[in-house]
Scaffold this motif. Structure first.
Motif, PDB file in Angstrom:
ATOM      1  N   TYR A 159      39.899  54.219  44.580  1.00  0.00           N
ATOM      2  CA  TYR A 159      41.319  54.027  44.799  1.00  0.00           C
ATOM      3  C   TYR A 159      42.062  55.278  44.339  1.00  0.00           C
TER       4      TYR A 159
ATOM      5  N   GLU B 163      39.090  53.751  54.427  1.00  0.00           N
ATOM      6  CA  GLU B 163      40.243  52.920  54.753  1.00  0.00           C
ATOM      7  C   GLU B 163      41.359  53.709  55.408  1.00  0.00           C
TER       8      GLU B 163
ATOM      9  N   PHE C  12      37.325  48.204  36.677  1.00  0.00           N
ATOM     10  CA  PHE C  12      37.759  49.571  36.935  1.00  0.00           C
ATOM     11  C   PHE C  12      37.246  50.533  35.876  1.00  0.00           C
ATOM     12  N   GLY C  13      37.013  51.762  36.311  1.00  0.00           N
ATOM     13  CA  GLY C  13      36.790  52.848  35.380  1.00  0.00           C
ATOM     14  C   GLY C  13      38.111  53.283  34.762  1.00  0.00           C
ATOM     15  N   SER C  14      38.025  54.264  33.876  1.00  0.00           N
ATOM     16  CA  SER C  14      39.215  54.690  33.142  1.00  0.00           C
ATOM     17  C   SER C  14      40.047  55.709  33.911  1.00  0.00           C
TER      18      SER C  14
ATOM     19  N   TYR D 259      34.088  51.182  44.910  1.00  0.00           N
ATOM     20  CA  TYR D 259      35.375  51.482  45.523  1.00  0.00           C
ATOM     21  C   TYR D 259      35.996  52.717  44.877  1.00  0.00           C
TER      22      TYR D 259
ATOM     23  N   LEU E  74      40.796  56.153  40.724  1.00  0.00           N
ATOM     24  CA  LEU E  74      40.115  55.079  40.016  1.00  0.00           C
ATOM     25  C   LEU E  74      38.898  54.623  40.798  1.00  0.00           C
TER      26      LEU E  74
ATOM     27  N   ASN F 158      29.191  46.468  44.893  1.00  0.00           N
ATOM     28  CA  ASN F 158      30.157  47.075  45.809  1.00  0.00           C
ATOM     29  C   ASN F 158      30.927  48.113  44.995  1.00  0.00           C
TER      30      ASN F 158
ATOM     31  N   TYR G 176      35.119  52.397  50.328  1.00  0.00           N
ATOM     32  CA  TYR G 176      34.312  51.389  49.676  1.00  0.00           C
ATOM     33  C   TYR G 176      32.899  51.453  50.238  1.00  0.00           C
TER      34      TYR G 176
ATOM     35  N   THR H 188      30.771  40.563  43.982  1.00  0.00           N
ATOM     36  CA  THR H 188      31.458  40.082  45.186  1.00  0.00           C
ATOM     37  C   THR H 188      32.940  40.161  44.890  1.00  0.00           C
ATOM     38  N   GLY H 189      33.742  40.423  45.889  1.00  0.00           N
ATOM     39  CA  GLY H 189      35.150  40.685  45.660  1.00  0.00           C
ATOM     40  C   GLY H 189      35.911  39.548  45.031  1.00  0.00           C
ATOM     41  N   ILE H 190      35.437  38.316  45.236  1.00  0.00           N
ATOM     42  CA  ILE H 190      36.214  37.199  44.714  1.00  0.00           C
ATOM     43  C   ILE H 190      36.183  37.150  43.193  1.00  0.00           C
ATOM     44  N   ARG H 191      35.289  37.859  42.598  1.00  0.00           N
ATOM     45  CA  ARG H 191      35.255  37.875  41.140  1.00  0.00           C
ATOM     46  C   ARG H 191      36.178  38.935  40.571  1.00  0.00           C
ATOM     47  N   GLY H 192      36.813  39.690  41.432  1.00  0.00           N
ATOM     48  CA  GLY H 192      37.668  40.766  40.941  1.00  0.00           C
ATOM     49  C   GLY H 192      36.864  42.014  40.668  1.00  0.00           C
ATOM     50  N   TYR H 193      37.555  43.087  40.482  1.00  0.00           N
ATOM     51  CA  TYR H 193      36.923  44.368  40.237  1.00  0.00           C
ATOM     52  C   TYR H 193      36.920  44.688  38.752  1.00  0.00           C
TER      53      TYR H 193
END
Lengths: 111, 112
Positions: free
Chosen positions: B36, B59, B103-105, B34, B90, B32, B49, B96-101
């Motif tokens: 931001y 969104e 992020f790139g720098s 995203y 970002l 997945n 997303y 899966t979302g439950i594992r957290g994301y």
């Protein structure tokens, strides 16, 4: 609606002092909760996460957080902060495979 | 191991110019993805997303668009930048979302 609230925009503590950053959430079911840290100009790093089970969660860099369903809270704690902990901290929850963030708390450390 | 690359790190663009920010993920399949945006004092706002190639969900209505031409590539674009598009962008991925994301720098975009 699901949301995350971090009531403190800025927090200042002295180096070596204990720290608690507050986070409250609004969610209809048991939430998946996260704390992230962001150093200036950088991306976000995951500190810890709560899915289920033990309500006290240990993370990296000596941080821990406690999930309290009765208070809808997931506060982040550290017993003794270091100057390198100065950063912005984000509490977040998972909603339908998307993560919703609070507005963040900027932590300042006094020498 | 999985890594995420985001570029450029900083960008200064004039109002009305086009935009293309790229994000790629390595070491995982069918993530997945995203985008931001982080504006000063406004926290992190989820813009787009994607759960697969060509599948984009927006969104919030805005001057931006996103595309996913390949499984591990996510592009943020604009045809004409506005001053209000300035911010820190970002990219993130998750299985899966439950594992957290992860992020790139980030890319610091300043529209002048």
């Amino acid at each position: 609606a699901q949301s995350v609230t971090q009531p403190d925009i800025h927090i200042t503590v002295s180096e070596g002092a204990s720290l608690e950053l507050r986070c409250n959430y609004s969610y209809g079911a048991t939430p998946y909760l996260f704390w992230y840290v962001q150093s200036p100009g950088q991306g976000l790093q995951l500190l810890l996460k709560y899915f289920s089970g033990d309500t006290l969660v240990q993370g990296i860099k000596g941080f821990e957080a406690e999930f309290k369903r009765s208070q809808s809270s997931f506060n982040l704690r550290k017993p003794s902060v270091h100057w390198s902990d100065a950063a912005e901290y984000f509490c977040a929850l998972n909603r339908d495979d998307k993560i919703i963030f609070g507005k963040g708390t900027r932590l300042h450390i006094l020498p | 191991s999985q890594t995420i690359h985001q570029w450029p790190a900083t960008l200064v663009q004039p109002v009305g110019s086009p935009l293309s920010l790229e994000c790629t993920v390595e070491g995982t399949s069918n993530p997945n993805l995203y985008w931001y945006r982080q504006a000063a004092g406004r926290g992190l706002q989820l813009l787009f997303y994607s759960v697969g190639i060509g599948q984009i969900s927006s969104e919030v209505p805005q001057n931006l668009s996103a595309s996913r031409p390949q499984d591990r590539q996510f592009i943020l674009s604009s045809k004409k930048l506005l001053l209000s598009d300035s911010g820190f962008y970002l990219c993130a991925w998750s299985v899966t979302g439950i594992r957290g994301y992860t992020f790139g720098s980030g890319t610091r975009l300043t529209v002048v």
